[in-house]
Motif scaffolding. Structure first.
Motif, PDB file in Angstrom:
ATOM      1  N   GLU A  31       0.855  -1.197   0.000  1.00 44.60           N
ATOM      2  CA  GLU A  31       0.000   0.000   0.000  1.00 44.60           C
ATOM      3  C   GLU A  31       0.880   1.232   0.000  1.00 44.60           C
ATOM      4  N   HIS A  32       1.347   1.600  -1.182  1.00 49.82           N
ATOM      5  CA  HIS A  32       2.343   2.661  -1.288  1.00 49.82           C
ATOM      6  C   HIS A  32       1.750   4.013  -1.638  1.00 49.82           C
ATOM      7  N   SER A  33       0.447   4.106  -1.781  1.00 47.97           N
ATOM      8  CA  SER A  33      -0.072   5.343  -2.375  1.00 47.97           C
ATOM      9  C   SER A  33       0.207   6.541  -1.476  1.00 47.97           C
ATOM     10  N   GLN A  34       0.607   7.616  -2.116  1.00 52.75           N
ATOM     11  CA  GLN A  34       0.946   8.857  -1.420  1.00 52.75           C
ATOM     12  C   GLN A  34       0.331  10.003  -2.184  1.00 52.75           C
ATOM     13  N   TYR A  35       0.161  11.119  -1.525  1.00 47.74           N
ATOM     14  CA  TYR A  35      -0.413  12.267  -2.201  1.00 47.74           C
ATOM     15  C   TYR A  35       0.610  12.976  -3.070  1.00 47.74           C
ATOM     16  N   GLU A  36       1.878  12.904  -2.678  1.00 45.49           N
ATOM     17  CA  GLU A  36       2.890  13.590  -3.470  1.00 45.49           C
ATOM     18  C   GLU A  36       4.046  12.664  -3.753  1.00 45.49           C
ATOM     19  N   LYS A  37       4.669  12.917  -4.889  1.00 47.40           N
ATOM     20  CA  LYS A  37       5.710  12.018  -5.345  1.00 47.40           C
ATOM     21  C   LYS A  37       6.925  12.047  -4.421  1.00 47.40           C
ATOM     22  N   LYS A  38       7.116  13.173  -3.741  1.00 45.72           N
ATOM     23  CA  LYS A  38       8.337  13.308  -2.937  1.00 45.72           C
ATOM     24  C   LYS A  38       8.364  12.303  -1.789  1.00 45.72           C
ATOM     25  N   TYR A  39       7.156  11.855  -1.366  1.00 45.82           N
ATOM     26  CA  TYR A  39       7.125  10.887  -0.263  1.00 45.82           C
ATOM     27  C   TYR A  39       7.608   9.513  -0.697  1.00 45.82           C
ATOM     28  N   LEU A  40       7.713   9.305  -2.029  1.00 43.19           N
ATOM     29  CA  LEU A  40       8.133   7.991  -2.512  1.00 43.19           C
ATOM     30  C   LEU A  40       9.652   7.866  -2.574  1.00 43.19           C
ATOM     31  N   LYS A  41      10.342   8.943  -2.274  1.00 41.69           N
ATOM     32  CA  LYS A  41      11.804   8.861  -2.210  1.00 41.69           C
ATOM     33  C   LYS A  41      12.167   8.543  -0.759  1.00 41.69           C
ATOM     34  N   LYS A  42      12.767   7.377  -0.571  1.00 38.91           N
ATOM     35  CA  LYS A  42      12.994   6.927   0.793  1.00 38.91           C
ATOM     36  C   LYS A  42      14.481   6.742   1.051  1.00 38.91           C
ATOM     37  N   VAL A  43      14.864   6.892   2.323  1.00 43.58           N
ATOM     38  CA  VAL A  43      16.218   6.553   2.750  1.00 43.58           C
ATOM     39  C   VAL A  43      16.099   5.304   3.601  1.00 43.58           C
ATOM     40  N   LEU A  44      16.753   4.234   3.165  1.00 45.90           N
ATOM     41  CA  LEU A  44      16.489   2.950   3.806  1.00 45.90           C
ATOM     42  C   LEU A  44      17.305   2.740   5.078  1.00 45.90           C
ATOM     43  N   ASN A  45      18.540   3.276   5.142  1.00 45.67           N
ATOM     44  CA  ASN A  45      19.278   3.065   6.380  1.00 45.67           C
ATOM     45  C   ASN A  45      18.802   4.050   7.437  1.00 45.67           C
ATOM     46  N   LYS A  46      18.514   3.494   8.637  1.00 49.41           N
ATOM     47  CA  LYS A  46      17.944   4.334   9.678  1.00 49.41           C
ATOM     48  C   LYS A  46      18.999   5.286  10.233  1.00 49.41           C
ATOM     49  N   PRO A  47      18.550   6.429  10.753  1.00 42.58           N
ATOM     50  CA  PRO A  47      19.547   7.365  11.292  1.00 42.58           C
ATOM     51  C   PRO A  47      20.338   6.739  12.441  1.00 42.58           C
ATOM     52  N   GLY A  48      21.625   6.941  12.403  1.00 39.22           N
ATOM     53  CA  GLY A  48      22.476   6.412  13.463  1.00 39.22           C
ATOM     54  C   GLY A  48      22.815   4.959  13.329  1.00 39.22           C
ATOM     55  N   SER A  49      22.349   4.329  12.253  1.00 42.91           N
ATOM     56  CA  SER A  49      22.646   2.898  12.114  1.00 42.91           C
ATOM     57  C   SER A  49      24.079   2.704  11.633  1.00 42.91           C
ATOM     58  N   ARG A  50      24.593   1.526  11.906  1.00 48.07           N
ATOM     59  CA  ARG A  50      25.958   1.239  11.473  1.00 48.07           C
ATOM     60  C   ARG A  50      26.043  -0.180  10.954  1.00 48.07           C
ATOM     61  N   LEU A  51      27.122  -0.472  10.295  1.00 47.30           N
ATOM     62  CA  LEU A  51      27.317  -1.802   9.703  1.00 47.30           C
ATOM     63  C   LEU A  51      27.525  -2.812  10.808  1.00 47.30           C
ATOM     64  N   LYS A  52      26.895  -3.949  10.644  1.00 44.73           N
ATOM     65  CA  LYS A  52      27.048  -5.026  11.619  1.00 44.73           C
ATOM     66  C   LYS A  52      28.494  -5.515  11.601  1.00 44.73           C
ATOM     67  N   ASP A  53      28.982  -5.842  12.759  1.00 38.77           N
ATOM     68  CA  ASP A  53      30.366  -6.315  12.836  1.00 38.77           C
ATOM     69  C   ASP A  53      30.510  -7.645  12.099  1.00 38.77           C
ATOM     70  N   GLY A  54      31.618  -7.792  11.438  1.00 33.70           N
ATOM     71  CA  GLY A  54      31.893  -9.067  10.787  1.00 33.70           C
ATOM     72  C   GLY A  54      31.382  -9.167   9.373  1.00 33.70           C
ATOM     73  N   VAL A  55      30.589  -8.171   8.923  1.00 36.45           N
ATOM     74  CA  VAL A  55      30.111  -8.211   7.541  1.00 36.45           C
ATOM     75  C   VAL A  55      31.089  -7.413   6.683  1.00 36.45           C
ATOM     76  N   GLU A  56      31.627  -8.048   5.695  1.00 36.59           N
ATOM     77  CA  GLU A  56      32.554  -7.335   4.801  1.00 36.59           C
ATOM     78  C   GLU A  56      32.020  -7.307   3.388  1.00 36.59           C
TER      79      GLU A  56
END
Lengths: 373, 364, 158
Positions: C133-158
């Motif tokens: 259910e992706h419907s939005q009133y404006e197109k700008k809401y469909l541009k998303k940033v997937l990594n959450k603020p303050g998130s970091r790479l899990k240790d051990g993943v290269e």
């Protein structure tokens, strides 16, 4: 101002109407310019290009892994077959052997989409002739097939499941059980299609002796698929140029000689049963093993020209690729079945009534995005 | 209980008349007032009927097509048709630039007027009839064939090529099927000896014509139902509209209330032909009687006559709706073939048979 | 002979028409065969198949860690250019500089849900989610940033 005689008629005194580009029974944005004498059709001229998306040109900027996905948007009812054709042409160029498991799964999914495509044809044929109810009976089974596609491939229409070398992911665990359920549902309800539409005397009279396409014309116009097979032309790619292991499978190529709309209906109804027959042969015999052959991360085709054809639900789809040795095609050309089949309409609808033109369009079973690409 | 059963439309009408007589002394004024009241009541009744039939058609279609049908507005979707009417009311009453504006706006009025005219002689219940005209059958068949004028007018004045083709088809279709309708009505007129709808109903007191008249009347009944389906342009004979071929036919250019009037006329016409079929062949308001069984007939009389009439009418309406949602559409030449090669010859022979039957007194 | 054919055709036609009416009549009286799903009402019970491709998501664990190394395989494999990865240099505890993602921009409006980015991802950092259910009133809401603020790479993943 009332439209005068000069506005309704052209210089030769012919009554010209445009069926489409927005019309309920053109199934898309096809425009047919029709010259009429009363109700009788004197001439039909198809006008194309309303949904041209330059898929061939776009393919030139896609890598060999990417260019297959967009073909789902050509003949969206045969998305699996279109993807398969793209995968096959890359495999042919690289001379990769597809694992047996992937081949069998490909065939099962292709026949399922053929079944679902013919079900949609049945639904829309009834709708085009003014019977709304058959639509829902056919969509009941089609919905079940679409659910399987959704569970297995992740999407209902534009599946993007076939990749160069095999298939993208392995089957879900209860795939076989679900397929058997759907096939049982289909076979239990098949008689209803005959009762509601195919056996109906009005439908038969609308279809019989309408739009006769002779075998010679079918060859001359390049018709393929059920349209040509109804005219007595043996043209099933699965039989003549087998791919992906179709040569090991028992099935009949349905060929009728009537050439009229009724023969086209009968061919499709029989092909549904043949597809069920093919799936039943394979569903308990899916071999174990790999699902995808090893290919390089960035596929580069050797320099040269490659052509692969497959039998989609509507006829022969050809993929022609010219490679300059790079990672994207130098030129990509699709020989789409609907484009050739469309050219039969002006030829066979002459002298018939307006209602017959709709019946002919219904039985030719056009997918407009595949015509323009 | 007894009073409730004896309560009927006719007694209500009599009470109304007596009351008005006391209030209004002028005879002319009294007649006019009564006519206006009757007209308003009839219009309200027909609008409600059109609403009901619209709802019924959607539900019938939905259940036959494995759907639920309207189920959002009001309980079980009953108010959906009201919502649609409100929507149509608020739409722009658009007249195309190239249309003949006078005829374009007149056509819906003509169509709905012809539909309303045909309602007049129908007997809804025992002794409850707006106009007991002695040539009721003739009146209905002549008035209902006037619908072709409205459709031709709409198709021509829209100045749309699809509409024009639809109007042309309509002319051929209605004129042809008029013949079969007339002949199948004549078969009952021959048996009854009267053109009055009231007399025809009375003649079925010892059994409905469809049972009394053996196979010939059954054939007339089938021909009447088929031909009247064609007469009111419903599928499988809806070549005049033919959505898939002509994108709406004669009403392609209409929107808003003008379109709603076409819809309403269609449902009123559907009611009229079903009511006529119920009156002529199924005994109208006459309860189900079997000649000789007095006790059984007496029990049947307990059911009010209006319920008999409406249940029979609704049965035929349902049959005609089932036609629409089962069959594909015919082609124009097949439509005319069906009339001129099948229905018309059969009904002509049938009229002869019925006449023979009436002369020899072979019916019950 | 003609009459026989004439009436034969009439009877066979009537029979075929009655067969159709019998079927529609059957479904008219059997409401348990209705297949309609009342979509917004059955939202609670509606379960999409696990593989359904609705949108690209980037799972984060409870420590707000993702698995994206910023290798840009997804960006390269996307046919529509709906992925844009902006990377940055991050100083690790041991003093080395390493490439990490800054923002993982996902243009939902351009995405065709082909799933090729998920196929290409070497660390299964992104998945296809079931939300549709992706419907939005404006197109700008469909541009998303997937990594959450303050998130970091899990240790051990290269």
């Amino acid at each position: 101002m009332l439209l005068g005689e000069e506005d309704h008629f052209n210089e030769e005194g012919e009554f010209v109407i445009n069926i489409g580009p927005q019309h309920p029974s053109t199934h898309g944005v096809l425009r047919l310019k029709v010259w009429l004498d009363g109700e009788t059709i004197k001439k039909v001229e198809p006008h194309l290009g309303y949904i041209h998306r330059s898929i061939e040109k776009m393919s030139e900027s896609f890598s060999y892994r990417q260019f297959g996905y967009i073909t789902s948007r050509m003949d969206y009812l045969s998305a699996h077959m279109n993807n398969q054709a793209c995968a096959l042409v890359v495999e042919k160029a690289l001379q990769v052997e597809v694992p047996a498991r992937a081949q069998v799964i490909r065939i099962i999914l292709c026949e399922l989409s053929r079944l679902s495509s013919h079900l949609l044809w049945f639904a829309s044929a009834g709708l085009d002739l003014g019977g709304v109810t058959p639509f829902f009976y056919a969509f009941r089974e089609r919905e079940a097939i679409n659910s399987i596609m959704e569970e297995t491939c992740g999407a209902r229409l534009t599946q993007n499941f076939m990749v160069p070398g095999g298939i993208i992911t392995d089957l879900q665990p209860d795939f076989q059980k679900r397929i058997k359920e759907v096939l049982k549902q289909f076979k239990d309800n098949y008689h209803e299609y005959n009762e509601i539409l195919i056996g109906n005397v009005i439908f038969q009279n609308r279809m019989k002796d309408v739009g006769v396409l002779t075998r010679e014309d079918a060859i001359a116009l390049g018709c393929t698929g059920p349209v040509a097979r109804a005219s007595g032309l043996s043209c099933d790619i699965r039989k003549h140029y087998p791919y992906d292991g179709y040569e090991k499978i028992q099935f009949d190529e349905v060929i009728l000689t009537g050439g009229d709309s009724w023969a086209r209906c009968e061919v499709r109804m029989a092909e549904m049963l043949q597809s069920v027959h093919i799936i039943e042969q394979l569903i308990d015999n899916i071999p174990e093993g790999d699902i995808v052959a090893k290919t390089k991360n960035v596929i580069k085709l050797p320099k040269g020209e490659f052509y692969q054809r497959v039998e989609t639900a509507r006829g022969e789809l050809g993929v022609y690729i010219v490679s300059d040795g790079g990672s994207t095609p130098y030129r990509c050309k699709y020989r789409s079945p609907n484009f050739s089949n469309l050219m039969a309409i002006p030829h066979i609808s002459k002298g018939h009534k307006i209602g017959d033109l709709i019946a002919i369009m219904a039985t030719i079973d056009l997918i407009i995005p595949d015509i323009d690409r | 209980m007894k009073t409730l059963l004896s309560y009927s439309f006719s007694s209500l009408a009599t009470h109304m008349h007596n009351w008005l007589k006391n209030v209004i002394t002028n005879d002319l004024l009294l007649t006019v007032t009564e006519l206006v009241i009757i007209g308003v009541c009839l219009l309200v009744f027909l609008i409600l009927l059109a609403f009901f039939l619209g709802y019924m058609e959607r539900k019938v279609a939905a259940f036959m097509e494995l759907r639920l049908g309207p189920n959002r507005v009001g309980p079980k979707g009953t108010l959906q048709i009201v919502a649609d009417t409100v929507k149509l009311l608020f739409k722009e009453g658009f007249t195309p630039d190239a249309a003949d504006k006078f005829l374009f706006n007149l056509a819906p009025g003509i169509i709905i007027t012809t539909a309303l005219l045909a309602v007049a002689p129908i007997a809804y219940a025992k002794g409850f009839q707006l106009w007991d005209i002695n040539i009721g059958v003739l009146y209905i068949s002549s008035v209902s064939s006037m619908a072709v004028i409205g459709i031709l007018m709409a198709g021509w004045s829209s100045s749309n090529k699809y509409s024009l083709i639809g109007a042309m088809r309509c002319g051929a279709q209605i004129v042809s099927y008029e013949l079969s309708i007339g002949l199948s009505l004549i078969s009952i007129v021959v048996l009854t000896g009267s053109l009055s709808l009231n007399d025809i109903v009375e003649s079925q007191a010892n059994g409905w014509w469809i049972f009394k008249g053996h196979i010939p009347v059954l054939i007339s009944f089938v021909i009447f139902v088929v031909a009247s389906t064609a007469e009111i342009n419903r599928a499988p004979f809806d070549l005049v509209e033919a959505d898939q071929e002509l994108t709406g036919g004669f009403n392609t250019e209409y929107a808003g209330m003008k379109f709603a009037m076409f819809l309403m006329a269609e449902y009123i016409n559907l009611f009229v032909v079903s009511a006529v079929a119920a009156t002529i062949f199924l005994g109208g308001w006459m309860p189900f009687h079997i000649g000789g069984l007095t006790g059984f007939n007496h029990i049947m009389d307990y059911i009010p006559s209006s319920i008999w009439f409406f249940s029979k009418t609704l049965f035929i309406i349902f049959i005609i709706m089932q036609f629409r949602w089962t069959f594909p559409r015919l082609r124009i030449d097949q439509l005319l073939n069906l009339e001129w090669k099948y229905l018309l010859p059969i009904s002509m022979v049938n009229v002869l048979l019925v006449t023979l039957m009436a002369i020899m007194g072979w019916h019950f | 002979m003609f009459l026989k054919e004439y009436f034969g055709s009439i009877f066979s036609s009537i029979k075929s028409l009655l067969t159709g009416m019998k079927l529609t009549g059957y479904y008219f009286t059997h409401h348990n065969k209705i297949i309609t799903e009342e979509y917004p009402d059955n939202r609670a019970a509606l379960k999409m198949p696990e593989r359904f491709r609705g949108e690209v998501i980037m799972p984060h664990d409870e420590k707000n860690e993702h698995q994206c190394t910023g290798c840009q395989s997804c960006e390269l494999s996307c046919p529509n250019g709906s992925i844009k990865i902006i990377t940055k240099q991050e100083i690790q505890p041991d003093g080395k500089k390493k490439k990490r993602i800054d923002t993982w921009v996902y243009h939902l409006d351009m995405c065709t849900m082909c799933g090729m980015c998920v196929e290409a991802c070497p660390t299964t950092a992104i998945l296809m989610g079931n939300e549709f259910e992706h419907s939005q009133y404006e197109k700008k809401y469909l541009k998303k940033v997937l990594n959450k603020p303050g998130s970091r790479l899990k240790d051990g993943v290269e």
